[in-house]
Write a protein that holds these residues in place. Structure first.
Motif, mmCIF file in Angstrom:
data_model
loop_
_atom_site.group_PDB
_atom_site.id
_atom_site.type_symbol
_atom_site.label_atom_id
_atom_site.label_comp_id
_atom_site.label_asym_id
_atom_site.label_seq_id
_atom_site.Cartn_x
_atom_site.Cartn_y
_atom_site.Cartn_z
ATOM 1 N N ALA A 60 25.025 -6.593 39.769
ATOM 2 C CA ALA A 60 26.297 -7.123 40.261
ATOM 3 C C ALA A 60 27.179 -7.672 39.143
ATOM 4 C CB ALA A 60 26.036 -8.218 41.289
ATOM 5 N N ALA A 61 26.651 -7.788 37.933
ATOM 6 C CA ALA A 61 27.388 -8.403 36.834
ATOM 7 C C ALA A 61 28.324 -7.396 36.159
ATOM 8 C CB ALA A 61 26.407 -8.964 35.808
ATOM 9 N N SER A 62 29.386 -7.935 35.554
ATOM 10 C CA SER A 62 30.297 -7.087 34.779
ATOM 11 C C SER A 62 29.565 -6.606 33.524
ATOM 12 C CB SER A 62 31.548 -7.878 34.380
ATOM 13 O OG SER A 62 31.198 -8.867 33.432
ATOM 14 N N ILE A 63 30.127 -5.612 32.854
ATOM 15 C CA ILE A 63 29.465 -5.042 31.679
ATOM 16 C C ILE A 63 29.304 -6.079 30.561
ATOM 17 C CG2 ILE A 63 31.554 -4.107 30.592
ATOM 18 C CD1 ILE A 63 28.184 -2.312 30.734
ATOM 19 N N ASP A 64 30.296 -6.936 30.365
ATOM 20 C CA ASP A 64 30.184 -7.976 29.339
ATOM 21 C C ASP A 64 29.116 -8.994 29.703
ATOM 22 O OD1 ASP A 64 32.146 -6.835 27.752
ATOM 23 O OD2 ASP A 64 33.765 -7.992 28.695
ATOM 24 N N LYS A 65 29.077 -9.357 30.980
ATOM 25 C CA LYS A 65 28.061 -10.311 31.438
ATOM 26 C C LYS A 65 26.668 -9.694 31.327
ATOM 27 C CE LYS A 65 26.914 -14.251 33.205
ATOM 28 N NZ LYS A 65 27.009 -15.460 32.421
ATOM 29 N N ARG A 66 26.555 -8.392 31.603
ATOM 30 C CA ARG A 66 25.264 -7.701 31.460
ATOM 31 C C ARG A 66 24.770 -7.774 30.025
ATOM 32 N NH1 ARG A 66 25.586 -2.040 34.849
ATOM 33 N NH2 ARG A 66 26.057 -3.000 36.838
ATOM 34 N N ARG A 67 25.683 -7.508 29.089
ATOM 35 C CA ARG A 67 25.303 -7.584 27.663
ATOM 36 C C ARG A 67 24.809 -8.978 27.308
ATOM 37 N NH1 ARG A 67 30.299 -4.237 26.422
ATOM 38 N NH2 ARG A 67 29.449 -2.135 26.240
ATOM 39 N N GLU A 68 25.530 -9.978 27.790
ATOM 40 C CA GLU A 68 25.151 -11.370 27.522
ATOM 41 C C GLU A 68 23.774 -11.688 28.126
ATOM 42 O OE1 GLU A 68 26.706 -15.716 28.954
ATOM 43 O OE2 GLU A 68 28.236 -14.178 28.563
ATOM 44 N N LEU A 69 23.558 -11.261 29.367
ATOM 45 C CA LEU A 69 22.274 -11.502 30.028
ATOM 46 C C LEU A 69 21.131 -10.784 29.308
ATOM 47 C CD1 LEU A 69 23.390 -11.165 33.755
ATOM 48 C CD2 LEU A 69 22.566 -13.250 32.644
ATOM 49 N N LEU A 70 21.361 -9.530 28.932
ATOM 50 C CA LEU A 70 20.322 -8.772 28.229
ATOM 51 C C LEU A 70 19.992 -9.395 26.870
ATOM 52 C CD1 LEU A 70 21.366 -5.146 29.151
ATOM 53 C CD2 LEU A 70 19.284 -6.322 29.855
ATOM 54 N N GLU A 71 20.998 -9.881 26.174
ATOM 55 C CA GLU A 71 20.758 -10.547 24.888
ATOM 56 C C GLU A 71 19.932 -11.817 25.101
ATOM 57 O OE1 GLU A 71 20.338 -11.153 21.069
ATOM 58 O OE2 GLU A 71 21.246 -9.357 21.930
ATOM 59 N N GLY A 72 20.231 -12.546 26.170
ATOM 60 C CA GLY A 72 19.452 -13.748 26.485
ATOM 61 C C GLY A 72 17.996 -13.413 26.773
ATOM 62 N N VAL A 73 17.755 -12.316 27.484
ATOM 63 C CA VAL A 73 16.380 -11.900 27.782
ATOM 64 C C VAL A 73 15.662 -11.491 26.497
ATOM 65 C CG1 VAL A 73 14.990 -10.128 28.927
ATOM 66 C CG2 VAL A 73 16.800 -11.276 30.168
ATOM 67 N N ARG A 74 16.360 -10.750 25.639
ATOM 68 C CA ARG A 74 15.749 -10.352 24.355
ATOM 69 C C ARG A 74 15.382 -11.578 23.527
ATOM 70 N NH1 ARG A 74 20.226 -6.636 23.895
ATOM 71 N NH2 ARG A 74 19.595 -4.713 24.897
ATOM 72 N N THR A 75 16.285 -12.539 23.485
ATOM 73 C CA THR A 75 16.035 -13.764 22.727
ATOM 74 C C THR A 75 14.839 -14.521 23.304
ATOM 75 O OG1 THR A 75 18.378 -13.919 22.197
ATOM 76 C CG2 THR A 75 17.073 -15.928 21.947
ATOM 77 N N LEU A 76 14.802 -14.634 24.623
ATOM 78 C CA LEU A 76 13.691 -15.332 25.271
ATOM 79 C C LEU A 76 12.373 -14.604 25.025
ATOM 80 C CD1 LEU A 76 12.833 -17.696 27.053
ATOM 81 C CD2 LEU A 76 13.294 -16.261 29.040
ATOM 82 N N HIS A 77 12.397 -13.286 25.078
ATOM 83 C CA HIS A 77 11.185 -12.503 24.829
ATOM 84 C C HIS A 77 10.693 -12.705 23.396
ATOM 85 C CE1 HIS A 77 8.900 -8.801 23.807
ATOM 86 N NE2 HIS A 77 8.304 -9.138 24.927
ATOM 87 N N ALA A 78 11.610 -12.672 22.441
ATOM 88 C CA ALA A 78 11.232 -12.888 21.038
ATOM 89 C C ALA A 78 10.639 -14.281 20.854
ATOM 90 C CB ALA A 78 12.441 -12.696 20.129
ATOM 91 N N LEU A 79 11.237 -15.253 21.500
ATOM 92 C CA LEU A 79 10.725 -16.621 21.405
ATOM 93 C C LEU A 79 9.358 -16.742 22.057
ATOM 94 C CD1 LEU A 79 11.480 -19.370 20.321
ATOM 95 C CD2 LEU A 79 12.743 -19.799 22.405
ATOM 96 N N GLN A 80 9.165 -16.071 23.199
ATOM 97 C CA GLN A 80 7.864 -16.103 23.860
ATOM 98 C C GLN A 80 6.797 -15.459 22.969
ATOM 99 O OE1 GLN A 80 7.272 -13.772 27.406
ATOM 100 N NE2 GLN A 80 5.611 -15.081 28.097
ATOM 101 N N CYS A 81 7.128 -14.350 22.340
ATOM 102 C CA CYS A 81 6.175 -13.700 21.423
ATOM 103 C C CYS A 81 5.813 -14.639 20.269
ATOM 104 C CB CYS A 81 6.751 -12.396 20.884
ATOM 105 S SG CYS A 81 6.844 -11.091 22.115
ATOM 106 N N ALA A 82 6.816 -15.329 19.732
ATOM 107 C CA ALA A 82 6.558 -16.273 18.639
ATOM 108 C C ALA A 82 5.673 -17.420 19.100
ATOM 109 C CB ALA A 82 7.882 -16.799 18.090
ATOM 110 N N VAL A 83 5.924 -17.927 20.305
ATOM 111 C CA VAL A 83 5.110 -19.025 20.838
ATOM 112 C C VAL A 83 3.663 -18.570 21.044
ATOM 113 C CG1 VAL A 83 4.736 -20.432 22.915
ATOM 114 C CG2 VAL A 83 6.988 -20.336 21.879
ATOM 115 N N LEU A 84 3.494 -17.381 21.612
ATOM 116 C CA LEU A 84 2.142 -16.883 21.858
ATOM 117 C C LEU A 84 1.397 -16.547 20.561
ATOM 118 C CD1 LEU A 84 2.812 -14.647 24.980
ATOM 119 C CD2 LEU A 84 1.697 -16.881 24.926
ATOM 120 N N ALA A 85 2.133 -16.227 19.507
ATOM 121 C CA ALA A 85 1.508 -15.879 18.230
ATOM 122 C C ALA A 85 1.367 -17.080 17.294
ATOM 123 C CB ALA A 85 2.319 -14.786 17.541
ATOM 124 N N ALA A 86 1.836 -18.236 17.711
ATOM 125 C CA ALA A 86 1.792 -19.424 16.855
ATOM 126 C C ALA A 86 0.354 -19.775 16.495
ATOM 127 C CB ALA A 86 2.457 -20.597 17.559
#
Length: 170
Positions: free
Chosen positions: A77-103
């Motif tokens: 339901a999100a606009s294309i710009d909002k989709r990009r923003e949401l996807l970037e947030g998910v990528r960032t969260l995933h990278a952070l989760q990987c870093a936390v699990l690998a700490a």
């Protein structure tokens, strides 16, 4: 627009019929939408209400999983710009989760969680950790708070921590 009689059944209906009804109602402007919902039979309104309520999280599901499930509902339901923003947030969260699990240590996990940004992200990342790691992290953070509180009192009273430690061991 008025709902067609077939679209507004008097009794609870199948999921497909309910989804069609939801789509028709969402396509209406606000005032018409409210009037259309008010005109529905009580049983249909209750069924619609249950249909639109989010499913309760599965037992043992983490907050991160719940947030990702919501993300999948919001994305189309999100606009294309909002989709990009949401996807970037998910990528960032995933990278952070990987870093936390690998700490390598609880200290490193604590530092990563401090950098997580929002409390919602920190909570989601914390819940993705095994229970014993969560407990160790909580103990570490409590120890840090106690040390910080002691340091504040020591500065206020002029007593150094080394003095207290040396007199306690004598």
């Amino acid at each position: 627009p008025k709902l067609r009689p077939a679209a507004a059944p008097a009794a609870p209906c199948s999921e497909r019929e309910m989804e069609r009804l939801v789509q028709q109602i969402r396509a209406m402007p606000g005032p018409e939408r409210r009037a259309a919902v008010a005109a529905l039979p009580e049983a249909t309104r209750q069924h619609l209400k249950r249909h639109l309520q989010p499913a309760p999280p599965a037992p043992g599901a983490s907050r991160l999983r719940t947030l990702l499930d919501k993300f999948l509902e919001i994305l189309p339901a999100a606009s294309i710009d909002k989709r990009r923003e949401l996807l970037e947030g998910v990528r960032t969260l995933h990278a952070l989760q990987c870093a936390v699990l690998a700490a390598n240590s609880v200290v490193e996990i604590a530092d990563l969680l401090r950098e997580a940004g929002t409390s919602e992200r920190r909570r989601a990342l914390l819940e993705s950790l095994p229970p014993e790691t969560q407990e160790a992290l909580q103990e570490h953070l409590l120890a840090q708070r106690r040390t910080a509180a002691f340091d504040c009192r020591a500065v206020a009273t002029g007593v150094s921590q080394e003095f207290v430690v040396s007199t306690a061991s004598d």
